[in-house]
Design a protein around this motif. Sequence first.
Motif, PDB file in Angstrom:
ATOM      1  N   UNK A  60       0.697  -1.214  -0.020  1.00 48.28           N
ATOM      2  CA  UNK A  60      -0.477  -0.046  -0.183  1.00 48.28           C
ATOM      3  C   UNK A  60       0.385   1.693   0.279  1.00 48.28           C
ATOM      4  N   UNK A  61       1.879   1.267   0.743  1.00 48.75           N
ATOM      5  CA  UNK A  61       2.899   2.568   0.581  1.00 48.75           C
ATOM      6  C   UNK A  61       3.810   2.434  -0.275  1.00 48.75           C
ATOM      7  N   UNK A  62       3.985   0.886  -1.060  1.00 49.62           N
ATOM      8  CA  UNK A  62       4.672   1.313  -2.234  1.00 49.62           C
ATOM      9  C   UNK A  62       3.967   2.541  -3.365  1.00 49.62           C
ATOM     10  N   UNK A  63       2.571   1.655  -3.268  1.00 49.93           N
ATOM     11  CA  UNK A  63       0.952   2.349  -4.227  1.00 49.93           C
ATOM     12  C   UNK A  63       0.974   3.611  -4.060  1.00 49.93           C
ATOM     13  N   UNK A  64       0.878   4.186  -2.454  1.00 50.42           N
ATOM     14  CA  UNK A  64       1.086   5.644  -2.522  1.00 50.42           C
ATOM     15  C   UNK A  64       2.215   6.470  -3.003  1.00 50.42           C
ATOM     16  N   UNK A  65       3.073   5.839  -2.647  1.00 50.01           N
ATOM     17  CA  UNK A  65       4.336   6.188  -3.462  1.00 50.01           C
ATOM     18  C   UNK A  65       3.958   7.032  -5.195  1.00 50.01           C
TER      19      UNK A  65
END
Length: 352
Positions: A60-65
């Motif tokens: 999810x954090x990779x996607x947000x980045x």
Amino acid sequence: MKQLRNNVIRAGLGALYFSGAHHLLRPLLSGVGAIFMLHHVRPAREAAFQPNRHLEVTPEFLRATLCHLRSRDIDIVSMDELHERLVQGRFDRRFAAFTLDDGYRDNLDYALPVLREFDAPLAVYVASDFAEGTGRLWWAALEAVIAKTEQVDVRVGHSALRLDATTPAAKQATFDRLHDWLRALPGEHDLAREIEALCTTYDVDMEALCRSLCLSWAEVKSFAADPLVTIGAHSVSHCNLAKLAEDVAAQEIATSRARIEQALQRPVLHLAYPYGDREAAGMREFGLAATAGFKTAVTTRPGMLFADNAAHMTALPRVSLNGNYQDARILPVLTSGAATAMWNGFRRIAAA
């Protein structure tokens, strides 16, 4: 001490965000692009004791980045294209590359599907012993040792120590102490001896741990077949190259590359230095990578990319996506260059 440092960094990132200073600093400090550094990408774990948490982010954090980069109209490029843009001075659009160190299986299982959503290239740097299933992931082994016991008996120098591991906080303190001791040992053989002794005493199978976490050669080959994926070298044994004699360090680099090229039947043109900080990669190592003919070599030194980095292709800085700071609000701060500039004392290039 490390928790204090994490709290200070988190507070600094928050101050930059809430003050809006990163907006003012962006034109001065954001450079022409960035190379993002990751290790694990996998769902969050529940354990209270996770001393290597900084090495993993959630999908999810990779996607947000990736969403943030797209919102700022930043191109996501391969390491080949990043090299080309730097060499040619093509800076009409800002760009970013994603790099993942060590060659973990979760890169294939969790990172690649997210990056595919954005048609985003990635480079995965493989330590060849890890792909062989014989690698020494000593930081993960140390975590496994401490996780399964309430005290750690170890000889450090001439002192026999009994270290508390009864609570998550005590385990973290013991991990920090032993991690710093192991990294400071004079040679790779010293580190191997000590971590193997701990694993034997506390019944941790280091090779089984490696096989459970890392891509096999068959998986590396499957991974590399995806057009978004570039496989780079990361040494044979994930050693501190700076602690090795020059000929041995050169052999570590060359053998790692040769093993990967043999497995994939394609050239390997990009390198990541193990550990990659000033204690593990300096001018000598930058020269070895250049002499070996790598197009790029990346460090773990924090920094954005500037036009001047074109003259230092084997000493490229990166921006860490750190598992301790998985807050989407910090992403504008990271891409502004403000955080890495403050860390570097506002020096643009740190290639010495």
